[in-house]
Design an enzyme around this catalytic site. Structure first.
Site, PDB file in Angstrom:
ATOM      1  CG  HIS A  67      -1.747   1.119   1.531  1.00  0.00           C
ATOM      2  ND1 HIS A  67      -1.601   2.608   2.174  1.00  0.00           N
ATOM      3  CD2 HIS A  67      -2.700   1.799   0.741  1.00  0.00           C
ATOM      4  CE1 HIS A  67      -2.451   3.372   2.369  1.00  0.00           C
ATOM      5  NE2 HIS A  67      -3.250   3.060   1.155  1.00  0.00           N
ATOM      6  CD  GLU A  70      -2.901   2.458  -3.328  1.00  0.00           C
ATOM      7  OE1 GLU A  70      -2.566   1.858  -2.771  1.00  0.00           O
ATOM      8  OE2 GLU A  70      -3.475   3.998  -2.993  1.00  0.00           O
ATOM      9  CG  HIS A  71      -0.362   6.445  -0.508  1.00  0.00           C
ATOM     10  ND1 HIS A  71      -1.194   7.441   0.157  1.00  0.00           N
ATOM     11  CD2 HIS A  71      -1.210   5.856  -0.080  1.00  0.00           C
ATOM     12  CE1 HIS A  71      -1.726   7.453   0.396  1.00  0.00           C
ATOM     13  NE2 HIS A  71      -2.241   6.151   0.584  1.00  0.00           N
ATOM     14  CD  GLU A 143      -5.394   5.530   3.100  1.00  0.00           C
ATOM     15  OE1 GLU A 143      -4.072   5.469   2.930  1.00  0.00           O
ATOM     16  OE2 GLU A 143      -6.147   4.433   1.805  1.00  0.00           O
TER      17      GLU A 143
END
Lengths: 420, 423
Positions: A67, A70-71, A143
């Site tokens: 993840h 991904e950022h 998040e």
């Protein structure tokens, strides 16, 4: 290029595996304004221990790297951010990470090729520095905290804790504040180089395309990479048994949220998936006796969510919703499963459910985004999405009864509750 | 794609969107009525009770069985606040005959008849909704009302709206109020229902591969036949100007949350209808996309938030800025957000920002016809606001927005309410 046509839904998928190992799938949609492109790697939160091709040692990384990558991929060496550039082109760009894959995508009406330039450029050119990695920890931290406030996410994740001892599905996809604090640029590069090799990736395009042309456009934009060998994922041995039958968390909610889980063993089988969908609808779907009873008694007030989640390394049934008495829903659910096991499945109900499931699959083909995402996710499970339409016919009452016996076992069931 | 509308009777319209883009046909019935405290809760119960049974399908179970047998027709209800109106929405989506394994199903006709029956010919016993159903649905609505705390971000927005529109219709919660449920029973609800369907605005939408006889099917339908002509009472959402509060309101609520939810409710004063297009662009630059000031400065540069955005509510001419932040960062975030609003007034954005915002907006408009429900929502919006702007004209209007137009909007923006949900 391989072409598969489905005569039921009247669509075609063109598939080609390129020299560098990349799989490209094209689903043409004549007359649509919207074009959708998604590029995914078969790499999600499940992979935190693996053997890099060519190495002998096992590499283990902190949770949340897929993840985090991904950022970070959006950031470019020249100081630009690809999300900004894509947005400036008037296209809707995004990315997401699941347990088994990470995907980068955009949807547009104009500027398709410019957007394709940008997407293919940033996915192939990572740029991580100590500084930009540190910065991202603040955003991802927010998040993570946002998810802490979602009771739906808590009740789901707790259900995983109750079912699994070690399987990585129990880990939060984003990681925790603690695990992401350990991520640095070397870890990111190592994971990128391992999992973003074209042979571990699939690209899907859906919209008004000529397959032969668009595949050439893809090839033009690929940098020269050799396919890598197999990446060996290391997964902890998972016992068949659940961890604990019940799990509860306190959060401020108007009414308890529940998830009933049934632990199954990993594997991707379309026919079994269809059977489980039919069974769940027979047991607690809108027209079922159980639903009527719970609704009329005021125990539930909406149709629960019904799902079968699976990858190669895990599989489970999930039933979730809100109820003022989750224990009773759980109890009644078990009773209904047992009743169905003893009394057998009604032929008329079965035929109706098959029709319903068939219509449901046809409806998946309305929107370019839904279609592309479906083909991508299924591809990483080694499934051709059309198979769902083809396999329904072969599902029989006998097969359902077999699956009911094999999967819906009382000792594999768990109940997760979030309440005040 | 071809959009047509005909008036079936005064106050009742049939809208058809003929398109071969989809595997499905989608039918929607929208019942529009004025939003007020007296009826808001009753309307919520009506929208729930109609799902419970109709004349030939007297129970929920029977409706579900029919839908399942129709290759999984999806039947759904919704309740919306649109400007100062409450809209009861009923949807039925079915697979188009071309994609069914058997020929000759005439699924569109069947589904139209079923949906009309559910909405206009409910299951009635002794001039009353079935008391048992009414009690269950009252309880259901009670859960919905109490459930508003479950989604913290949504709750924060609803609370901000409630504070901005104290004592005004738009401040009402769309599912109504628990204390108003008590007096509702099967008899008075049925009386109210009859009054509602004979006075409200009714719009029926059909989108899909439509056979010529759909008009015929609807016109000849007995449930449509028995409806009376009406001059519907509803509010055309054309509010432009506002009575501005003298100073901004600061509201803080406490709840068990890990992350603080910060909402700024902004008022926009316009003097011309067309300025709404400028406002769309203003909002896009302020917080409507990943290139916006909010996303860039609050999220990417200051790392204060993961969600940092704004939304334009065109029917009420408000913008809501929305942020999820660490509770201790409240002052810092608020200051930074206010700075973005100030910078917009100073014209502190580039020609490129403007062009980018337009491109994003135009791309979104172009896809209206690619999504069945978006198409219906668009034409219903046109219908309700009594405008007749084609998708092409809409794009042209966006294309014409200049930088000074956006600055003009910025100058007319004032902060009405700052709302913070914290622990």
């Amino acid at each position: 290029m391989q072409v598969i046509e489905n005569l039921k839904v009247k669509e075609k998928v063109y598939t080609e595996k390129l020299e560098n190992g990349l799989t490209v799938m094209i689903i043409p949609k004549k007359g649509m304004q919207k074009k959708y492109m998604i590029w995914g790697t078969h790499y999600g939160s499940n992979e935190s221990s693996f053997v890099v091709p060519g190495e002998d040692e096992v590499t283990t990384v902190p949770n949340g790297v897929a993840h985090f990558l991904e950022h970070k991929l959006f950031e470019q060496e020249n100081g630009t951010n690809s999300l900004d550039i894509l947005t400036a082109l008037g296209v809707e760009a995004n990315a997401y990470t699941t347990n088994d894959h990470t995907a980068y995508l955009f949807e547009c009406t104009d500027n398709f090729y410019k957007a394709m330039d940008e997407l293919m450029n940033y996915v192939q050119h990572p740029y991580f520095t100590d500084e930009n990695v540190e910065k991202e920890k603040g955003i991802i931290g927010q998040e993570i905290m946002m998810y802490d406030d979602y009771p739906e996410w808590r009740v789901y994740l707790n259900a995983m804790q109750a079912m699994y001892h070690k399987n990585p599905v129990k880990i939060d996809i984003v990681g925790t504040i603690e695990t992401i604090s350990k991520i640095d640029k070397d870890i990111l590069y190592k994971c990128y180089n391992t999992f973003y090799n074209p042979s571990n990736m699939t690209m899907v395009l859906c919209g008004d395309f000529e397959p032969e042309n668009i595949i050439e456009e893809v090839k033009k934009r690929l940098i020269d990479t050799k396919p890598s060998g197999e990446i060996k994922g290391i997964y902890p041995e998972e016992p068949d048994e659940i961890v604990q039958e019940k799990i509860e968390q306190k959060l401020e909610v108007s009414q308890p949220l529940y998830t009933i889980g049934i632990k199954d063993s990993g594997g991707c089988d379309v026919k079994k998936h269809i059977a489980i969908e039919i069974l769940l609808n027979l047991i607690i779907g809108r027209s079922s006796n159980l639903y009527k009873e719970l609704y009329n008694e005021g125990i539930i007030f909406a149709q629960p969510g019904l799902e079968y989640e699976f990858t190669n390394i895990y599989a489970h049934v999930l039933i979730d919703g809100q109820s003022n008495n989750p224990e009773k829903v759980y109890q009644k659910f078990k009773e209904e499963v047992n009743r169905l096991k003893t009394e057998g499945i009604n032929e008329e109900d079965f035929t109706r459910m098959k029709k319903m499931i068939y219509g449901g699959y046809i409806k998946e083909y309305n929107d370019v985004a839904d279609i592309a995402k479906m083909f991508l996710a299924d591809c990483f499970k080694a499934i051709n999405s059309f198979d769902y339409l083809e396999e329904i016919e072969g599902v029989t009452v006998e097969y359902l009864e077999q699956i009911l016996k094999d999967v819906f076992k009382e000792e594999k069931m768990i109940l997760s509750i979030v309440k005040n | 794609m071809e959009y047509k509308q005909i008036e079936l009777k005064k106050g009742i319209k049939l809208h058809t969107i003929n398109t071969n883009q989809f595997k499905t046909n989608l039918i929607s019935i929208f019942i529009t009525t004025k939003l007020n405290r007296e009826n808001v809760t009753k309307n919520a119960v009506i929208s729930a009770i109609l799902r419970r049974g109709s004349k030939t399908m007297p129970s929920q179970e029977e409706i579900s069985k029919q839908m399942e047998g129709m290759y999984g027709a999806s039947f759904d209800c919704g309740l919306d606040k649109t400007g100062d109106n409450q809209v009861l929405k009923f949807y039925l989506e079915t697979v188009n005959d071309n994609f069914l394994p058997q020929k000759g199903e005439d699924m569109l006709k069947t589904s139209m008849e079923k949906l009309l029956e559910i909405v206009f010919n409910p299951h009635i016993e002794n001039e009353s909704f079935k008391p048992e159903y009414v009690e269950q649905e009252k309880n259901n609505i009670k859960q919905r009302i109490e459930g508003k705390i479950d989604n913290k971000a949504r709750y924060a927005l609803d609370r901000c709206i409630e504070e901005m529109y104290k004592d005004a219709p738009f401040g009402l919660y769309k599912f109504g109020y628990v204390e108003d449920l008590e007096s509702i029973d099967g008899k008075n609800l049925y009386e109210y229902y009859q009054e509602l369907i004979n006075t409200c605005k009714i719009d029926i939408f059909v989108s899909g591969m439509i056979e010529d006889d759909v008009n015929q099917v609807v016109t000849a339908n007995e449930n449509i036949e028995k409806l009376k002509e009406r001059t519907p009472e509803y509010i055309v959402p054309k509010e432009l100007n506002k009575n501005l509060p003298r100073q901004e309101k600061m509201i803080t609520d406490s709840m068990e949350v890990t992350q603080g939810k910060l909402i700024l409710g902004l008022d926009i004063c316009l003097d011309k209808e067309d300025l709404r297009y400028d406002t769309l662009i203003y909002n896009s630059i302020l917080g409507g996309s990943a290139n916006s000031k909010m996303f860039q400065n609050v999220r990417e540069k200051a790392h204060l938030a993961y969600v940092a955005s704004s939304t334009y509510l065109r029917y009420k001419n408000n913008i809501f800025v929305n942020c999820g932040i660490e509770i201790g960062n409240y002052e810092k975030a608020l200051k930074l957000i206010k700075q973005q609003i100030e910078d917009m007034k100073k014209g502190d954005f580039t020609e490129e920002d403007l062009q980018n915002a337009k491109k994003g907006m135009i791309a979104a408009i172009k896809t209206i016809d690619d999504e069945q429900d978006t198409g219906i929502t668009y034409y219903f919006g046109q219908e309700l606001s009594e405008s007749d702007i084609s998708v092409q004209e809409y794009m042209n209007k966006i294309e014409q927005v200049r930088k000074e137009d956006v600055v003009h909007i910025a100058e007319n923006v004032t902060i009405n309410t700052v709302y913070f949900l914290r622990d």
